[in-house]
Design an enzyme around this catalytic site. Structure first.
Site, mmCIF file in Angstrom:
data_model
loop_
_atom_site.group_PDB
_atom_site.id
_atom_site.type_symbol
_atom_site.label_atom_id
_atom_site.label_comp_id
_atom_site.label_asym_id
_atom_site.label_seq_id
_atom_site.Cartn_x
_atom_site.Cartn_y
_atom_site.Cartn_z
ATOM 1 N N ARG A 30 0.848 -1.175 0.000
ATOM 2 C CA ARG A 30 0.000 0.000 0.000
ATOM 3 C C ARG A 30 0.888 1.230 0.000
ATOM 4 N NH1 ARG A 30 -4.387 1.415 4.604
ATOM 5 N NH2 ARG A 30 -2.518 1.826 5.797
ATOM 6 N N ASP B 217 4.496 -5.890 9.698
ATOM 7 C CA ASP B 217 5.668 -5.605 10.537
ATOM 8 C C ASP B 217 5.663 -6.447 11.806
ATOM 9 O OD1 ASP B 217 6.878 -3.810 8.836
ATOM 10 O OD2 ASP B 217 5.835 -2.074 9.672
ATOM 11 N N THR C 67 -0.746 7.643 -1.054
ATOM 12 C CA THR C 67 -2.044 7.581 -1.745
ATOM 13 C C THR C 67 -2.970 6.517 -1.157
ATOM 14 O OG1 THR C 67 -1.284 5.903 -3.301
ATOM 15 C CG2 THR C 67 -0.885 8.197 -3.915
ATOM 16 N N ASP D 180 0.578 -2.503 12.499
ATOM 17 C CA ASP D 180 0.929 -2.964 11.153
ATOM 18 C C ASP D 180 1.142 -4.480 11.208
ATOM 19 O OD1 ASP D 180 2.466 -1.607 8.398
ATOM 20 O OD2 ASP D 180 2.606 -3.746 8.834
HETATM 21 O O1 LIG Z 1 -7.182 -2.219 2.935
HETATM 22 P P1 LIG Z 1 -5.933 -1.467 2.598
HETATM 23 O O2 LIG Z 1 -6.026 -0.004 2.925
HETATM 24 O O3 LIG Z 1 -5.485 -1.706 1.204
HETATM 25 O O4 LIG Z 1 -4.804 -1.957 3.596
HETATM 26 C C1 LIG Z 1 -4.606 -3.271 3.921
HETATM 27 C C2 LIG Z 1 -3.295 -3.747 3.366
HETATM 28 O O5 LIG Z 1 -2.219 -3.115 4.048
HETATM 29 C C3 LIG Z 1 -1.368 -4.117 4.600
HETATM 30 O O6 LIG Z 1 -0.379 -4.476 3.720
HETATM 31 P P2 LIG Z 1 0.927 -3.568 3.461
HETATM 32 O O7 LIG Z 1 0.712 -2.653 2.312
HETATM 33 O O8 LIG Z 1 1.367 -2.960 4.747
HETATM 34 O O9 LIG Z 1 1.968 -4.641 2.953
HETATM 35 P P3 LIG Z 1 2.693 -5.803 3.748
HETATM 36 O O10 LIG Z 1 1.726 -6.946 3.766
HETATM 37 O O11 LIG Z 1 3.881 -6.082 2.917
HETATM 38 O O12 LIG Z 1 3.036 -5.315 5.126
HETATM 39 C C4 LIG Z 1 -2.314 -5.270 4.827
HETATM 40 O O13 LIG Z 1 -1.657 -6.499 4.986
HETATM 41 C C5 LIG Z 1 -3.194 -5.222 3.621
HETATM 42 O O14 LIG Z 1 -2.648 -5.876 2.494
HETATM 43 O O1 LIG Z 2 -4.216 -0.934 10.399
HETATM 44 C C1 LIG Z 2 -3.611 -1.362 9.403
HETATM 45 C C2 LIG Z 2 -3.895 -0.909 8.105
HETATM 46 C C3 LIG Z 2 -3.223 -1.447 7.058
HETATM 47 N N1 LIG Z 2 -2.309 -2.397 7.295
HETATM 48 C C4 LIG Z 2 -2.017 -2.841 8.531
HETATM 49 O O2 LIG Z 2 -1.174 -3.721 8.706
HETATM 50 N N2 LIG Z 2 -2.687 -2.309 9.555
HETATM 51 MG MG LIG Z 3 2.341 -3.786 6.152
#
Ligand SMILES: O=P(O)(O)OC[C@H]1O[C@H](OP(=O)(O)OP(=O)(O)O)[C@H](O)[C@@H]1O
Ligand SMILES: O=c1cc[nH]c(=O)[nH]1
Ligand SMILES: [Mg+2]
Length: 219
Positions: A114, A213, A118, A210
């Protein structure tokens, strides 16, 4: 099991698994001081419990078997093996629990991150089974925040011919639920909870932080 307040009128497509065990484990995951190892283990356990509910509608077929005492007509899962689709990378944190339930499932990966400015998803990887269109897919990601990542992943799956999907997440926001239901009303959502809402950075509040993380220890 409880249906949430409808995301849209008469929306029965959102299932919040409000079993005490699920709520207890989710609380442990939310806590700031929960260590990476415990967070991972809890994600695995919750995935199994969510998966149990997400697979409730799987079709069965009759099969003749012999018990030690007599022949009987029993039931087994019908059709092709399930496909689990992980939205990378945090989706992998709930893949293992589902694989404990259905070890022979096929697995697809959609790599999305994400954009922090944006909040739009950026695709960096896609690998699906060739015949994914013939399979029931469980699309998994711990967090449904804005809903953009889930919508993008499901768009991709539909382009690949898939038309039977359930979205499984640990935690959702009302905004994310509404967004996903609007874009893909045919896709049922199974989650442990729907929180208050999103903050200005698109994080679910009160949330669990997160998920990626915390699963992978990257912050
Ligand atoms: O509903 P949204 O607003 O799209 O957000 C949710 C997304 O954000 C996080 O991923 P992230 O982009 O942090 O990637 P990661 O899994 O690599 O940590 C989560 O695991 C989802 O995929
Ligand atoms: O709260 C949140 C939103 C997006 N992605 C996460 O991991 N946590
Ligand atoms: Mg993430």
């Amino acid at each position: 099991m409880k249906m949430t307040e409808p995301a849209t009128p008469h929306d029965a497509g959102v299932v919040v698994v409000d079993h005490p065990l699920v709520q207890h484990k989710l609380t442990l995951m939310r806590e700031r001081q929960t260590a990476t190892s415990a967070f991972r283990q809890l994600a695995r356990e919750l995935s199994m419990l969510l998966g149990y509910e997400a697979m409730r509608d799987l079709p069965l077929e009759p099969v003749e078997i012999d018990t030690p005492l007599e022949r009987m007509e029993a039931r087994r899962l019908a059709g092709k093996k399930l496909c689990l689709v992980s939205i990378l990378r945090a989706g992998n944190g709930i893949l293992d629990g589902l694989l404990d339930l259905v070890p022979s499932a096929r697995i697809g990966h959609v790599g999305l991150y994400r954009d922090p400015e944006t909040l739009e998803p950026v695709e960096y990887y896609l690998k699906l089974p060739d015949d994914v269109g013939n399979r029931i897919c469980l699309v998994v990601d711990p967090m449904l925040a804005t809903g953009h990542s889930a919508v993008a992943a499901i768009d991709r799956l539909k382009q690949a011919g898939c038309n039977r999907m359930v979205f499984v997440c640990l935690l959702a926001s009302p905004e994310g639920v509404a967004c996903l239901r609007r874009a893909h009303p045919d896709v049922r959502i199974v989650t442990c909870a729907i929180d208050r809402g999103l903050d200005e950075h698109g994080y679910i509040r009160p949330g669990l932080g997160d998920a990626g993380d915390r699963l992978f220890g990257t912050k």
